[in-house]
Structure formats: C-alpha cells, structure tokens
Design an enzyme around this catalytic site. Structure first.
Site, PDB file in Angstrom:
ATOM      1  CB  SER A  88      47.082  83.202  43.712  1.00 44.96           C
ATOM      2  OG  SER A  88      46.511  83.523  44.951  1.00 44.96           O
ATOM      3  CE1 TYR A 139      41.856  81.650  42.542  1.00 48.42           C
ATOM      4  CE2 TYR A 139      43.368  81.907  44.389  1.00 48.42           C
ATOM      5  CZ  TYR A 139      42.837  82.378  43.207  1.00 48.42           C
ATOM      6  OH  TYR A 139      43.287  83.559  42.669  1.00 48.42           O
TER       7      TYR A 139
HETATM    8  P1  NDP Z   1      38.060  88.519  37.116  1.00 47.28           P
HETATM    9  O1  NDP Z   1      36.920  87.710  37.668  1.00 47.28           O
HETATM   10  O2  NDP Z   1      37.900  89.975  36.905  1.00 47.28           O
HETATM   11  O3  NDP Z   1      38.595  87.866  35.764  1.00 47.28           O
HETATM   12  C1  NDP Z   1      38.581  86.502  35.517  1.00 47.28           C
HETATM   13  C2  NDP Z   1      38.681  86.333  34.018  1.00 47.28           C
HETATM   14  O4  NDP Z   1      38.736  84.938  33.701  1.00 47.28           O
HETATM   15  C3  NDP Z   1      37.486  86.914  33.296  1.00 47.28           C
HETATM   16  O5  NDP Z   1      37.969  87.697  32.255  1.00 47.28           O
HETATM   17  C4  NDP Z   1      36.732  85.686  32.784  1.00 47.28           C
HETATM   18  O6  NDP Z   1      36.122  85.990  31.535  1.00 47.28           O
HETATM   19  C5  NDP Z   1      37.860  84.693  32.613  1.00 47.28           C
HETATM   20  N1  NDP Z   1      37.407  83.302  32.694  1.00 47.28           N
HETATM   21  C6  NDP Z   1      36.940  82.640  33.770  1.00 47.28           C
HETATM   22  N2  NDP Z   1      36.605  81.377  33.436  1.00 47.28           N
HETATM   23  C7  NDP Z   1      36.882  81.240  32.115  1.00 47.28           C
HETATM   24  C8  NDP Z   1      36.736  80.190  31.176  1.00 47.28           C
HETATM   25  N3  NDP Z   1      36.266  78.971  31.534  1.00 47.28           N
HETATM   26  N4  NDP Z   1      37.104  80.396  29.896  1.00 47.28           N
HETATM   27  C9  NDP Z   1      37.586  81.607  29.507  1.00 47.28           C
HETATM   28  N5  NDP Z   1      37.762  82.646  30.353  1.00 47.28           N
HETATM   29  C10 NDP Z   1      37.392  82.468  31.637  1.00 47.28           C
HETATM   30  O7  NDP Z   1      39.252  88.213  38.142  1.00 47.28           O
HETATM   31  P2  NDP Z   1      40.744  88.760  38.295  1.00 47.28           P
HETATM   32  O8  NDP Z   1      41.105  89.729  37.251  1.00 47.28           O
HETATM   33  O9  NDP Z   1      40.883  89.109  39.711  1.00 47.28           O
HETATM   34  O10 NDP Z   1      41.537  87.384  38.088  1.00 47.28           O
HETATM   35  C11 NDP Z   1      42.426  87.147  37.016  1.00 47.28           C
HETATM   36  C12 NDP Z   1      43.443  86.103  37.458  1.00 47.28           C
HETATM   37  O11 NDP Z   1      44.210  86.633  38.535  1.00 47.28           O
HETATM   38  C13 NDP Z   1      42.826  84.805  37.951  1.00 47.28           C
HETATM   39  O12 NDP Z   1      43.629  83.723  37.542  1.00 47.28           O
HETATM   40  C14 NDP Z   1      42.898  84.960  39.458  1.00 47.28           C
HETATM   41  O13 NDP Z   1      42.931  83.728  40.133  1.00 47.28           O
HETATM   42  C15 NDP Z   1      44.205  85.713  39.598  1.00 47.28           C
HETATM   43  N6  NDP Z   1      44.386  86.388  40.870  1.00 47.28           N
HETATM   44  C16 NDP Z   1      43.570  87.448  41.243  1.00 47.28           C
HETATM   45  C17 NDP Z   1      43.791  88.076  42.452  1.00 47.28           C
HETATM   46  C18 NDP Z   1      42.989  89.238  42.908  1.00 47.28           C
HETATM   47  O14 NDP Z   1      43.206  89.701  44.043  1.00 47.28           O
HETATM   48  N7  NDP Z   1      42.077  89.770  42.119  1.00 47.28           N
HETATM   49  C19 NDP Z   1      44.843  87.626  43.371  1.00 47.28           C
HETATM   50  C20 NDP Z   1      45.618  86.534  42.870  1.00 47.28           C
HETATM   51  C21 NDP Z   1      45.385  85.954  41.672  1.00 47.28           C
HETATM   52  P3  NDP Z   1      34.649  85.442  31.128  1.00 47.28           P
HETATM   53  O15 NDP Z   1      33.791  85.539  32.346  1.00 47.28           O
HETATM   54  O16 NDP Z   1      34.248  86.321  29.998  1.00 47.28           O
HETATM   55  O17 NDP Z   1      34.866  84.021  30.691  1.00 47.28           O
END
Ligand code: NDP
Length: 256
Positions: free
Chosen positions: A146, A159
């Site tokens: 991130s 985070y």
């Molecule tokens: P989303 O909330 O769209 O996606 C998060 C994903 O993580 C979901 O698919 C969710 O699936 C999965 N997830 C969460 N907890 C669990 C768990 N315990 N077990 C399995 N799967 C899990 O967010 P983003 O696409 O934005 O985020 C994706 C990554 O990118 C993250 O690591 C985030 O920190 C990082 N990021 C995002 C940024 C942004 O601006 N959007 C910036 C910087 C980093 P489900 O709910 O089905 O479990």
C-alpha cells in the site's frame, strides 16, 4: 495469444481476495495471459461471479472458500488447487482489510484482525504454496502492500504496520527462495476505487478530493490498472526481478 515472455498458458495462479477489487483486476490480467485461476475469498456469491467471469476468458477457474487467517484452511486450499488445477506457479497475496481508528482507540482484537488478515495470511499462503512451487522448478509470489508501506496515517496504525511488514516479508522470502527460482515482489497500490476505499470515502471527509489533488495522474486508480503489473511479475519477463516493491499509484508517492 502469442508465446513470449508474458505468456502464462499452462500456469496456475492462486489469487487471495480474487473475487473483487484489485484482486479481480489482477486475476483478469493473469487469465488474459492464459493462466488458470483459483479464486480465494470468504464470500462465495462474489467468488462464483468472479469464476464465471474468468472462465468466459477461456481459462479454467475455481473458487475455494477460505479464510486466509486460518492455517488449516490455507493448507486445504493449496492442496485443492494442486488436485484440481495440477500445480501452483503464481500466488497473489492480496486479501486485506482496514479498521480506521487512531492508535489510542484501536483495541487488541482489531489490531490482531488487521495484522492476521493482511500480513500473517501472506506468510501462511506463501509457506503453503512453497512446496508445490519448488517441486515444479520455480514460482512467482506477488504481495500487495500500500502507500502505507511507505507513509504513516493517523487513522491506520495496524493497517500501516501490516503493509510495512509486507515489504520486509517480501524481501525476506525473496532472499530465502531465490535459489529455488521463486521470485517474490510487492506491489504498492495508490488510491484505487474499490469496496475498501468506497467505505473510506464515506468515513473520511474530503478524502476523494485530497487524493485527486495529490495524484499527478489526476484520477483514482481502477482495478484494471493492476492487470499489467500482475502479468509482468507472474511471468518470465520478471525472472531477474525479486524483492522489489513497485508503486502502481499514478505518481502519488513521488509528488512533492
Ligand atoms: P476489497 O475490499 O474490494 O477486497 C478485499 C478482498 O480481500 C476481498 O476479495 C475479500 O474477499 C478478501 N478478504 C478479506 N479478508 C479475507 C479473509 N480473512 N480471507 C479471505 N479473503 C479475505 O479491497 P481492495 O481490492 O481495495 O483491496 C485488495 C488489497 O489491496 C488489500 O490488501 C488492500 O489493503 C490493498 N490496497 C488497496 C488500496 C485501494 O486503494 N483500494 C490501496 C492500497 C492497498 P471476501 O470478503 O470474500 O473474503
């Protein structure tokens, strides 16, 4: 599709959090390059939709309902990937959450939940995939950091700690597994329009405009912006690239 350094036909990728947001953007890129995909997440409705979408691109795709903080579930997930798709070449550690509170208000359960979902999960999945990668002569691990791998934020102590940890974990695995021909790299997204940041924009006044003002590209990122970096870091094109942390941020991190 032509063969070449970006060709992923015959390769199998696991994408945690691959059912939406950045993970699905990466899974789509990998599928377009020919890789078969295991979509890992807890929400089976979202995962089924992602699988249908990936199969429509002409590759094999399966959904494996898994909580990536659960060691036994992660071991079962990698085992099922090998049984059903034959091998593991690529692991994208993308699952992540945030709980927005200053450090004085965050309780230990919230801290543990963010650290285990964002950081411990990458350790569990990488360790579980390592044997299968080694056995087939190599692999690629892509960890999602991130901007908070670089910067701090008053509302994101756990985070930011997890995302700083992801970079150092990446470097350590890159050193440990280079001799096994496994390259391990991190991607540092800027501000990307997903469910995660839609919630942040609701909670933090003025966030949307502050991000726009600071981003030289003058826009929020989209999930599709992650297809190219995923293919690069998953393919032979990056065979001499390991231990890096590459911002995909429209210039956010170089803005003075
Ligand atoms: P989303 O909330 O769209 O996606 C998060 C994903 O993580 C979901 O698919 C969710 O699936 C999965 N997830 C969460 N907890 C669990 C768990 N315990 N077990 C399995 N799967 C899990 O967010 P983003 O696409 O934005 O985020 C994706 C990554 O990118 C993250 O690591 C985030 O920190 C990082 N990021 C995002 C940024 C942004 O601006 N959007 C910036 C910087 C980093 P489900 O709910 O089905 O479990």
């Amino acid at each position: 599709m032509s063969s070449g350094p970006f060709d992923l036909r015959g390769k199998v990728a696991i994408v945690t959090g691959g059912n939406g947001g950045i993970g699905l953007g990466m899974a789509q890129g990998l599928a377009d390059a020919g890789a078969d995909i295991a979509v890992v997440g807890r929400n089976e409705t979202k995962s089924s939709a992602a699988v249908a979408e990936l199969r429509a691109r002409g590759v094999r795709a399966i959904s494996i309902a898994t909580d990536v903080t659960d060691k036994a579930a992660v071991a079962a997930m990698t085992g099922r990937t090998v049984r059903e798709l034959g091998r593991i070449d690529i692991l994208v550690n993308n699952a992540g959450i945030n709980i927005r509170k200053p450090p004085d208000a965050l309780d230990i359960a919230e801290w543990d939940s963010v650290i285990s979902t964002n950081l411990t999960s990458a350790f569990l999945c990488s360790q579980a995939a390592y044997g299968a990668m080694k056995e087939t002569g190599g692999g690629k691990i892509i960890n999602i950091g991130s901007m908070m791998s670089i910067f701090g934020a008053s509302f994101a102590p756990a985070y930011a700690a997890s995302k700083g940890g992801i970079v150092q974990f990446t470097r350590s695995c890159a050193c440990a597994w280079a001799a096994d021909n496994i390259q391990v790299n991190a991607v540092l997204p800027g501000w990307i329009d997903t469910d995660l940041t839609r919630r942040a924009r609701e909670q933090i006044d003025g966030l949307h405009d502050r991000v726009l003002a600071r981003t030289p590209a003058s826009r929020w990122g989209a999930s599709a912006d992650f297809a190219g970096i995923a293919v690069f870091l998953a393919s032979a094109a990056s065979d001499f690239v390991t231990g890096t942390a590459i911002p995909v941020d429209g210039g956010y991190s170089i803005m003075g």
